[in-house]
Every structure is written in structure tokens, then in C-alpha cells.
Design an enzyme around this catalytic site. Structure first.
Site, short mmCIF file in Angstrom:
data_model
loop_
_atom_site.label_atom_id
_atom_site.label_comp_id
_atom_site.label_asym_id
_atom_site.label_seq_id
_atom_site.Cartn_x
_atom_site.Cartn_y
_atom_site.Cartn_z
N CYS A 167 0.87 -1.17 0.00
CA CYS A 167 0.00 0.00 0.00
C CYS A 167 0.90 1.22 0.00
O CYS A 167 2.11 1.12 0.21
CB CYS A 167 -0.90 -0.01 1.23
SG CYS A 167 -2.27 1.18 1.09
N LYS B 65 -12.16 -4.73 2.57
CA LYS B 65 -11.57 -3.91 3.62
C LYS B 65 -12.48 -2.71 3.82
O LYS B 65 -12.72 -1.93 2.90
CB LYS B 65 -10.17 -3.46 3.20
CG LYS B 65 -9.53 -2.53 4.21
CD LYS B 65 -8.10 -2.23 3.83
CE LYS B 65 -7.48 -1.26 4.81
NZ LYS B 65 -6.07 -0.99 4.48
N ARG C 80 -10.91 7.67 4.14
CA ARG C 80 -10.66 6.69 3.08
C ARG C 80 -11.96 6.14 2.48
O ARG C 80 -11.99 5.07 1.90
CB ARG C 80 -9.85 5.52 3.65
CG ARG C 80 -8.53 5.90 4.28
CD ARG C 80 -7.55 4.72 4.22
NE ARG C 80 -6.47 4.79 5.17
CZ ARG C 80 -5.46 5.67 5.12
NH1 ARG C 80 -5.41 6.58 4.16
NH2 ARG C 80 -4.50 5.62 6.03
N GLU D 136 -16.77 -7.55 -4.35
CA GLU D 136 -15.33 -7.29 -4.30
C GLU D 136 -14.53 -8.61 -4.38
O GLU D 136 -13.51 -8.69 -5.05
CB GLU D 136 -14.97 -6.58 -2.98
CG GLU D 136 -15.37 -5.11 -2.93
CD GLU D 136 -14.40 -4.21 -3.71
OE1 GLU D 136 -13.44 -4.73 -4.31
OE2 GLU D 136 -14.62 -2.99 -3.72
N LYS E 21 -11.67 -7.55 6.58
CA LYS E 21 -10.99 -6.69 7.55
C LYS E 21 -11.86 -5.50 7.87
O LYS E 21 -12.34 -4.86 6.94
CB LYS E 21 -9.67 -6.23 6.95
CG LYS E 21 -8.90 -5.30 7.83
CD LYS E 21 -7.70 -4.79 7.10
CE LYS E 21 -7.08 -3.70 7.93
NZ LYS E 21 -6.10 -2.96 7.22
C1 PBG Z 1 -2.78 0.08 5.10
C2 PBG Z 1 -3.32 -0.74 6.19
C3 PBG Z 1 -4.12 -0.35 7.30
C4 PBG Z 1 -4.24 -1.47 8.11
C5 PBG Z 1 -3.55 -2.51 7.48
N1 PBG Z 1 -3.02 -2.04 6.29
C6 PBG Z 1 -4.64 0.96 7.74
C7 PBG Z 1 -5.60 1.73 6.97
O1 PBG Z 1 -6.18 1.29 5.98
O2 PBG Z 1 -5.75 2.88 7.37
C8 PBG Z 1 -4.95 -1.53 9.43
C9 PBG Z 1 -4.54 -2.62 10.33
C10 PBG Z 1 -4.96 -2.48 11.73
O3 PBG Z 1 -5.76 -1.60 12.13
O4 PBG Z 1 -4.49 -3.30 12.53
N2 PBG Z 1 -3.62 0.45 4.10
#
Ligand code: PBG
Length: 326
Positions: A120, A196, A218, A234, A249
């Protein structure tokens, strides 16, 4: 008199019988432990909102990976905190970037440990968004895919076993699969953060990864938490694009989505990310003396598995490994 007598309690009479009929068992192979690697030397910064979790400079991250491996955990996922951030997140795909070096060093020390590289841009961009912005601050999909392709290529080249794109860009799995295949990394798998959600449970992670967006949120790329059926869409797209693993997630407030995913796509390994906020709430209540941390942890992880997850990414991985006994 009723015959036969219906008595479900017969199967709950003692621990041995309960164990015989238990439908769900946790295994050490289910768990993935996240590690935050920070640029610099001899750094071990405790993350305030996540007791027990640290930002580790590379030499400490290697030690941590060894400890994790010795506990019997077979997989880690890496997140990076670079020294410098910029608009394009260039440290994410620099060959000498923090995660590129971490993968290379950890794999050379521990070749059998499965290294998952989160792919990312949010930890590397000055604005904290998961992609490239246009002049109005919107995240550009196509331009971001080009950078994710580079990032995946660099991580694969350094030895990552699995690439885990977490930016929720449309077409990210397809773009990454293409980049890996064209460069001879056909064996590197993709674990897509398929469903996500734009979640308030990520707060503590953003402290740990220093990745909070500088403005806005986001919601234009991560999913709306009011939706479950959309998660299936998705996932279907990710499967078509070549994802080897799917993910839901966060996990705990999304057990329904995990169950739907497993029912719809039983043939694809499903990961669930027990995220930072879920961890911190348990830690905080435990520090207050309000709950039994260990028992709650086992119950939560079992519930995630029961819902249908095959793999659980969790900050509790080391603690549960100690209980399961390696
Ligand atoms: C990056 C990412 C995030 C998490 C994992 N990869 C944060 C986000 O999307 O802001 C969150 C993981 C967690 O809260 O333990 N994109």
C-alpha cells in the site's frame, strides 16, 4: 414420557466430551503476526495505543521475527515506517526502502518463515492516502496501480512469499498479478484485502504506522460498513483477477461477512484481520482489570475461526502461540 429424551447437556458433561465434540479448534498454523519496521538504528518505540507492540528498526525486527518463528508461528506481515514521505510514496517501491530491505534480511535469516508484504502507499505518502492524488485531492486509480505494480515487483524480488495489496484500488490484484508474472514471479501469491472496510477500528494502527490521512478519510476507496453483499462483489472480482487468498478486515464486527465469504467461496483460503482497535480494546479493558484478557482473546480468535476464517492476522499471535504451545 418422551422417548428418546432430548438432552443436549449430555455432550457438555465434562471437558473431555466437550473437547470431543468441539467444532472449532485453533492451530498455530492459523496465525500471522504483524511487524512494524522503522527506518533507523536501535529503535524500539512502544506504540502507546497498542500495548506490547513496537516500531522496530531492522536489527530488532529480525530478532522479533526469530522469536516469532521460535514460538511456532510460521508467517508474518510487514508494515514500514520510512524516514521520508512524499506525494508519490516513493519509499514504498524503492529497492533500498525499509520494507524491501526488511524482506531481504528476514528471508535470508529465516528462509522458512513466510513473509507477507503489505502493499500500500499510505505509510509512504506525505498526505497519508493509499494512492496518488489529483489536484483536488482525489485518489487516482490508474496512476496508483502503476505504483502498486512496482511495489509488488520490488517486494517479490527481495523474496516476499505473498503480496497483500491493502489499498482497495479497483483492479489492483490484476495489475499486481501481471507485474509479478511478467517478471518471473509466478510463484509469489497474492492475498488481497478484498473486503476492507473504512473502519474506525484502524485508529491505533495509524499511530503505529504513522499513516493517518492528513485530510479527509478513506471512504472513496475502502468499503462502507453498512454493506455486506458488496463484499461478495469485491471478492468475486478479486478471484477473477487472480487472488490466491481473500480477506475480510476488520474481523470481529464483521463476522457475518466472514461467514458469507466462506459460504460463497469455500475453495479460496480466507484470511481475517483482527485489527488494531480490536486488540487495543481488549488490552485497555484488561489493564483496567475489567476482563480476563487471556480468556477473551481465546474466545475472540475462536469466534473468528468459527465464522469461517482459515487464517487470522492478529497482534495476539505471539500470546496465542504461547497458549497453543508451539
Ligand atoms: C494500510 C493498512 C491499514 C491497516 C492494514 N493495512 C490501515 C488503513 O487502511 O488505514 C490496518 C490494520 C490495523 O488496524 O491493525 N492500508
Amino acid at each position: 414420557m418422551n422417548f428418546p429424551t432430548v438432552r443436549p447437556r449430555r455432550l457438555r458433561r465434562n471437558q473431555i466430551i466437550r473437547d470431543m465434540v468441539a467444532e472449532t479448534t485453533l492451530s498455530i498454523d492459523d496465525f500471522v503476526y504483524p511487524i512494524f519496521v522503522i527506518e533507523g538504528k536501535d529503535i524500539k518505540n512502544p506504540v502507546k495505543s497498542m500495548p506490547g507492540i513496537y516500531q522496530l528498526s531492522l536489527e530488532h525486527a529480525i530478532e522479533e521475527a526469530k522469536e516469532v518463528f521460535n514460538l511456532g508461528i510460521r508467517s508474518i506481515i510487514l508494515f514500514g515506517i520510512p524516514e521520508k514521505k512524499d506525494e508519490m510514496g516513493s519509499e514504498a517501491y524503492a529497492e533500498d526502502g525499509i520494507i524491501a530491505r526488511a524482506i531481504q534480511k528476514i528471508k535470508s535469516n529465516l528462509p522458512e518463515l513466510i513473509v507477507i508484504a503489505d502493499a500500500c502507499l499510505c505509510e509512504y505518502t506525505s498526505h497519508g492516502h493509499c494512492g496518488v492524488l489529483d489536484k483536488n485531492g482525489n485518489v487516482l486509480n490508474h496512476a496508483t496501480l502503476e505504483l502498486l505494480k512496482k511495489e509488488a515487483y520490488v517486494y517479490a524480488k527481495m523474496g516476499a512469499d505473498i503480496i497483500a495489496p491493502s489499498g482497495m484500488m479497483d483492479g489492483m490484484v490484476k495489475a499486481i498479478r501481471k507485474s509479478l508474472d511478467e517478471n518471473g514471479f509466478e510463484d509469489v501469491a497474492i492475498m488481497s484485502y478484498s473486503a476492507k472496510y473504512s473502519s474506525n477500528f484502524y485508529g491505533p494502527f495509524r499511530d503505529a504506522a504513522e499513516s493517518a490521512p492528513a485530510f479527509g478519510d478513506r471512504k472513496s476507496y475502502q468499503m462502507d460498513f453498512r454493506n455486506a453483499n458488496e463484499a461478495i462483489k469485491e471478492m468475486m472480482l478479486d478471484i477473477e483477477e487472480g487472488a490466491d487468498f481473500l480477506m475480510v478486515k476488520p474481523a470481529l464486527a464483521y463476522l457475518d461477512v466472514i461467514r458469507m465469504a466462506k459460504d460463497q467461496f469455500p475453495y479460496i483460503p480466507l484470511a481475517a484481520y483482527n485489527v488494531s482497535g480490536e486488540y487495543s480494546m481488549v488490552k485497555a479493558a484488561s489493564q483496567m482489570g475489567w476482563i480476563d484478557e487471556r480468556a477473551i482473546m481465546v474466545e475472540i480468535l475462536t469466534a473468528i475461526k468459527r465464522a469461517g476464517a482459515d487464517i487470522i492476522i492478529t497482534y495476539f499471535a505471539k500470546d496465542i502461540a504461547k497458549i497453543l504451545g508451539g
